[in-house]
Motif scaffolding. Structure first.
Motif, PDB file in Angstrom:
ATOM      1  N   LYS A  63       0.852  -1.185   0.000  1.00 30.49           N
ATOM      2  CA  LYS A  63       0.000   0.000   0.000  1.00 30.49           C
ATOM      3  C   LYS A  63       0.889   1.236   0.000  1.00 30.49           C
ATOM      4  CE  LYS A  63      -3.622  -2.288   2.734  1.00 30.49           C
ATOM      5  NZ  LYS A  63      -4.401  -2.246   4.003  1.00 30.49           N
ATOM      6  N   SER A  64       0.388   2.312  -0.611  1.00 33.41           N
ATOM      7  CA  SER A  64       1.199   3.517  -0.781  1.00 33.41           C
ATOM      8  C   SER A  64       0.502   4.735  -0.207  1.00 33.41           C
ATOM      9  CB  SER A  64       1.495   3.761  -2.265  1.00 33.41           C
ATOM     10  OG  SER A  64       2.208   2.687  -2.831  1.00 33.41           O
ATOM     11  N   ALA A  65       1.299   5.707   0.171  1.00 34.14           N
ATOM     12  CA  ALA A  65       0.804   7.017   0.589  1.00 34.14           C
ATOM     13  C   ALA A  65       1.871   8.048   0.241  1.00 34.14           C
ATOM     14  CB  ALA A  65       0.477   7.047   2.072  1.00 34.14           C
ATOM     15  N   THR A  66       1.451   9.313   0.154  1.00 34.96           N
ATOM     16  CA  THR A  66       2.343  10.376  -0.287  1.00 34.96           C
ATOM     17  C   THR A  66       2.596  11.367   0.832  1.00 34.96           C
ATOM     18  OG1 THR A  66       1.530  10.186  -2.560  1.00 34.96           O
ATOM     19  CG2 THR A  66       2.654  12.234  -1.973  1.00 34.96           C
ATOM     20  N   VAL A  67       3.884  11.638   1.085  1.00 35.41           N
ATOM     21  CA  VAL A  67       4.319  12.688   2.007  1.00 35.41           C
ATOM     22  C   VAL A  67       5.616  13.279   1.460  1.00 35.41           C
ATOM     23  CG1 VAL A  67       3.289  11.835   4.160  1.00 35.41           C
ATOM     24  CG2 VAL A  67       5.496  10.944   3.418  1.00 35.41           C
ATOM     25  N   TYR A  68       5.863  14.562   1.816  1.00 32.91           N
ATOM     26  CA  TYR A  68       7.123  15.221   1.464  1.00 32.91           C
ATOM     27  C   TYR A  68       7.408  15.239  -0.039  1.00 32.91           C
ATOM     28  CZ  TYR A  68       7.759  14.129   6.404  1.00 32.91           C
ATOM     29  OH  TYR A  68       7.584  13.975   7.764  1.00 32.91           O
ATOM     30  N   GLY A  69       6.375  15.137  -0.868  1.00 32.31           N
ATOM     31  CA  GLY A  69       6.609  15.067  -2.303  1.00 32.31           C
ATOM     32  C   GLY A  69       7.126  13.716  -2.742  1.00 32.31           C
ATOM     33  N   LEU A  70       7.006  12.707  -1.885  1.00 32.06           N
ATOM     34  CA  LEU A  70       7.450  11.349  -2.173  1.00 32.06           C
ATOM     35  C   LEU A  70       6.270  10.388  -2.023  1.00 32.06           C
ATOM     36  CD1 LEU A  70      10.661  11.324   0.080  1.00 32.06           C
ATOM     37  CD2 LEU A  70      10.581  11.794  -2.377  1.00 32.06           C
ATOM     38  N   THR A  71       6.174   9.445  -2.922  1.00 33.42           N
ATOM     39  CA  THR A  71       5.222   8.354  -2.748  1.00 33.42           C
ATOM     40  C   THR A  71       5.965   7.186  -2.116  1.00 33.42           C
ATOM     41  OG1 THR A  71       3.833   9.014  -4.599  1.00 33.42           O
ATOM     42  CG2 THR A  71       3.677   6.733  -3.894  1.00 33.42           C
ATOM     43  N   LYS A 159      -0.151  -7.410  12.093  1.00 35.95           N
ATOM     44  CA  LYS A 159      -1.338  -6.882  11.430  1.00 35.95           C
ATOM     45  C   LYS A 159      -2.164  -5.953  12.318  1.00 35.95           C
ATOM     46  CE  LYS A 159      -1.994 -10.466   7.947  1.00 35.95           C
ATOM     47  NZ  LYS A 159      -2.953 -11.429   7.351  1.00 35.95           N
ATOM     48  N   SER A 160      -1.792  -5.858  13.581  1.00 30.65           N
ATOM     49  CA  SER A 160      -2.509  -4.942  14.466  1.00 30.65           C
ATOM     50  C   SER A 160      -1.981  -3.517  14.352  1.00 30.65           C
ATOM     51  CB  SER A 160      -2.384  -5.412  15.918  1.00 30.65           C
ATOM     52  OG  SER A 160      -1.024  -5.385  16.325  1.00 30.65           O
ATOM     53  N   GLY A 161      -1.050  -3.272  13.445  1.00 28.39           N
ATOM     54  CA  GLY A 161      -0.411  -1.966  13.351  1.00 28.39           C
ATOM     55  C   GLY A 161      -0.927  -1.105  12.217  1.00 28.39           C
ATOM     56  N   VAL A 162      -0.581   0.175  12.285  1.00 28.50           N
ATOM     57  CA  VAL A 162      -0.861   1.127  11.217  1.00 28.50           C
ATOM     58  C   VAL A 162       0.361   2.011  11.046  1.00 28.50           C
ATOM     59  CG1 VAL A 162      -1.969   2.738  12.812  1.00 28.50           C
ATOM     60  CG2 VAL A 162      -2.404   2.940  10.368  1.00 28.50           C
ATOM     61  N   VAL A 163       0.715   2.292   9.822  1.00 28.70           N
ATOM     62  CA  VAL A 163       1.885   3.113   9.529  1.00 28.70           C
ATOM     63  C   VAL A 163       1.460   4.568   9.405  1.00 28.70           C
ATOM     64  CG1 VAL A 163       3.742   3.557   7.870  1.00 28.70           C
ATOM     65  CG2 VAL A 163       2.989   1.213   8.314  1.00 28.70           C
ATOM     66  N   LEU A 164       2.066   5.419  10.221  1.00 27.22           N
ATOM     67  CA  LEU A 164       1.864   6.865  10.114  1.00 27.22           C
ATOM     68  C   LEU A 164       3.088   7.472   9.451  1.00 27.22           C
ATOM     69  CD1 LEU A 164       0.458   7.642  13.685  1.00 27.22           C
ATOM     70  CD2 LEU A 164      -0.796   7.000  11.616  1.00 27.22           C
ATOM     71  N   LEU A 165       2.886   8.176   8.371  1.00 26.91           N
ATOM     72  CA  LEU A 165       3.994   8.810   7.658  1.00 26.91           C
ATOM     73  C   LEU A 165       4.045  10.280   8.040  1.00 26.91           C
ATOM     74  CD1 LEU A 165       3.441   7.332   4.082  1.00 26.91           C
ATOM     75  CD2 LEU A 165       4.566   6.292   6.037  1.00 26.91           C
ATOM     76  N   GLY A 166       5.144  10.698   8.683  1.00 28.23           N
ATOM     77  CA  GLY A 166       5.287  12.082   9.091  1.00 28.23           C
ATOM     78  C   GLY A 166       5.405  12.235  10.589  1.00 28.23           C
ATOM     79  N   ASP A 167       5.924  13.375  11.025  1.00 25.08           N
ATOM     80  CA  ASP A 167       6.061  13.662  12.451  1.00 25.08           C
ATOM     81  C   ASP A 167       4.703  14.004  13.063  1.00 25.08           C
ATOM     82  OD1 ASP A 167       8.729  13.197  12.518  1.00 25.08           O
ATOM     83  OD2 ASP A 167       9.350  15.300  12.554  1.00 25.08           O
ATOM     84  N   ALA A 173       0.045  10.849   6.848  1.00 20.71           N
ATOM     85  CA  ALA A 173      -0.657   9.812   6.091  1.00 20.71           C
ATOM     86  C   ALA A 173      -0.670   8.536   6.929  1.00 20.71           C
ATOM     87  CB  ALA A 173       0.036   9.569   4.756  1.00 20.71           C
ATOM     88  N   GLU A 174      -1.568   7.610   6.581  1.00 23.49           N
ATOM     89  CA  GLU A 174      -1.697   6.373   7.348  1.00 23.49           C
ATOM     90  C   GLU A 174      -1.800   5.180   6.404  1.00 23.49           C
ATOM     91  OE1 GLU A 174      -4.937   6.521  10.059  1.00 23.49           O
ATOM     92  OE2 GLU A 174      -4.404   8.501  10.864  1.00 23.49           O
ATOM     93  N   ILE A 175      -1.038   4.136   6.728  1.00 23.74           N
ATOM     94  CA  ILE A 175      -1.121   2.873   5.987  1.00 23.74           C
ATOM     95  C   ILE A 175      -1.339   1.752   6.999  1.00 23.74           C
ATOM     96  CG2 ILE A 175       0.038   1.251   4.450  1.00 23.74           C
ATOM     97  CD1 ILE A 175       1.703   3.512   3.359  1.00 23.74           C
ATOM     98  N   PRO A 176      -2.529   1.172   7.044  1.00 20.52           N
ATOM     99  CA  PRO A 176      -2.770   0.050   7.955  1.00 20.52           C
ATOM    100  C   PRO A 176      -2.073  -1.205   7.458  1.00 20.52           C
ATOM    101  CG  PRO A 176      -4.699   0.441   6.606  1.00 20.52           C
ATOM    102  CD  PRO A 176      -3.726   1.545   6.283  1.00 20.52           C
ATOM    103  N   LEU A 177      -1.651  -2.062   8.377  1.00 22.48           N
ATOM    104  CA  LEU A 177      -0.954  -3.289   8.009  1.00 22.48           C
ATOM    105  C   LEU A 177      -1.899  -4.463   7.794  1.00 22.48           C
ATOM    106  CD1 LEU A 177       2.216  -3.144  10.309  1.00 22.48           C
ATOM    107  CD2 LEU A 177       1.856  -2.194   8.027  1.00 22.48           C
ATOM    108  N   ASN A 178      -3.177  -4.289   8.095  1.00 20.10           N
ATOM    109  CA  ASN A 178      -4.127  -5.365   7.814  1.00 20.10           C
ATOM    110  C   ASN A 178      -4.730  -5.176   6.425  1.00 20.10           C
ATOM    111  OD1 ASN A 178      -6.290  -3.484   8.015  1.00 20.10           O
ATOM    112  ND2 ASN A 178      -6.353  -3.776  10.218  1.00 20.10           N
ATOM    113  N   GLU A 179      -5.545  -6.144   5.994  1.00 24.07           N
ATOM    114  CA  GLU A 179      -6.061  -6.120   4.630  1.00 24.07           C
ATOM    115  C   GLU A 179      -7.219  -5.158   4.451  1.00 24.07           C
ATOM    116  OE1 GLU A 179      -5.767  -8.771   6.515  1.00 24.07           O
ATOM    117  OE2 GLU A 179      -4.385 -10.200   5.566  1.00 24.07           O
ATOM    118  N   THR A 180      -7.966  -4.873   5.490  1.00 21.98           N
ATOM    119  CA  THR A 180      -9.210  -4.133   5.353  1.00 21.98           C
ATOM    120  C   THR A 180      -9.108  -2.664   5.740  1.00 21.98           C
ATOM    121  OG1 THR A 180      -9.890  -4.808   7.579  1.00 21.98           O
ATOM    122  CG2 THR A 180     -10.559  -6.224   5.734  1.00 21.98           C
ATOM    123  N   GLY A 181      -8.041  -2.284   6.388  1.00 22.26           N
ATOM    124  CA  GLY A 181      -7.913  -0.897   6.831  1.00 22.26           C
ATOM    125  C   GLY A 181      -7.793   0.076   5.676  1.00 22.26           C
TER     126      GLY A 181
END
Length: 319
Positions: A63-71, A159-167, A173-181
């Protein structure tokens, strides 16, 4: 140097921070606003999500998300307790992530991207292997993220985690580690579908592109929480009687839905010779963006002369 935080939030029950021996290389750059529901008793057999700790596992994310002009494409996250951590900046870690990064901005990036895994009571810092020393506009790279995991930290169900991109003080931005988030992406939202030209006796302004963004693309910096940016690229031409016109940020204004106006938050002034065109001028206006969004009609007002005609463009900004 370009160095930004990519924060991973994992719902976990760990030993208190003071007893985990977490050695943060980024200090206050940990996500102080992250939160999660703990489960388990915190004993040596409990781990993230309440599953027994100690088993090797890999979560395919893609899964992808965009921050800082970067995907940033988060390909996978892996945990292998048999791997002994080699410390911050080392080549080995039991907890890693595979990422692919593309520079979608018009300018290059110099430096590195910093990653932090944030648990409920502890945070671990990671770094790219190999480091992203530079990335030109339009280029991409792949790397492994090694996280510094200290002895005693329990890692269970990833899979209980979520990725937050940025301080934590920035729009994240947020990327969940499970399939449905649901991914919370910050990719630019175009505000015009084609170039728009405005011409007066003073000159010509051509709005090439405008977008609602969460980052300053030229600086590869994220905007603060509760704000967004309207970023435009323009061509201007001085058709006035003056041989040279100084164009500055106070001549690039935006009128908000409440009819107040403000000058460009980011703008590099330039001299405009008579009859000459200046290409792809970048202007950014910072607008407040409370939870739920601040949609409405925003009007750009560009003047090439101090008392000259106003080149206007109305933008409908979505939520």
């Amino acid at each position: 140097m370009f160095r930004k935080a990519v924060v991973v939030l994992l719902v976990a029950t760990l030993l208190p921070l003071s007893s985990c021996g977490v050695r943060s290389k980024r200090g206050d750059r940990h996500d102080k606003n992250a939160s999660g529901n703990s489960s388990g008793s915190g004993s040596e057999n409990s781990g993230i999500g309440g599953n027994p700790a100690g088993g090797a596992q890999t979560v395919q994310v893609n899964k992808s998300a965009t921050v800082y002009g970067l995907t940033v494409n988060l390909v996978s996250v892996s945990y292998d307790p048999s791997v002994e951590a080699s410390g911050f900046g080392g080549d080995d870690s039991p907890l890693t992530a595979e990422v692919a990064i593309e520079n979608i901005a018009k300018s290059g990036v110099s430096g590195d991207v910093g990653f932090t895994i944030k648990f409920e009571d502890a945070g671990f810092t990671g770094g790219l292997k190999p480091k992203m020393s530079s990335l030109a506009a339009g280029d991409n790279t792949k790397a492994t993220v090694n996280f510094q995991v200290d002895p005693g930290a329990q890692v269970g169900d990833l899979k209980s985690g979520v990725v937050l991109l940025g301080d934590s003080n920035e729009v994240q931005a947020e990327i969940p580690l499970n399939e449905t988030g649901k991914v919370v992406d910050l990719a630019p939202k175009p505000l015009i579908d084609k170039a728009v030209t405005r011409k007066t006796g003073d000159g010509t302004v051509r709005f090439n592109e405008c977008a609602l963004r969460a980052d300053y693309p030229n600086k590869h910096e994220q905007v603060e929480k509760d704000f967004r940016l309207i970023v435009c690229y323009l061509d201007t031409q001085n058709d006035s009687k003056y041989n040279l016109v100084l164009v500055s940020e106070d001549k690039f204004k935006i009128r908000l839905p409440d009819d107040s106006s403000q000058s460009a938050d980011q703008f590099i002034g330039y001299n405009s010779p008579r009859g000459k065109k200046t290409h792809d001028v970048e202007a950014a206006w910072k607008i407040r963006w409370p939870e739920g969004g601040s949609p409405g009609r925003y009007r750009l007002e560009v003047q090439l002369l101090d008392e000259g005609a106003v080149h206007k463009l109305t933008l409908n900004v979505p939520a």
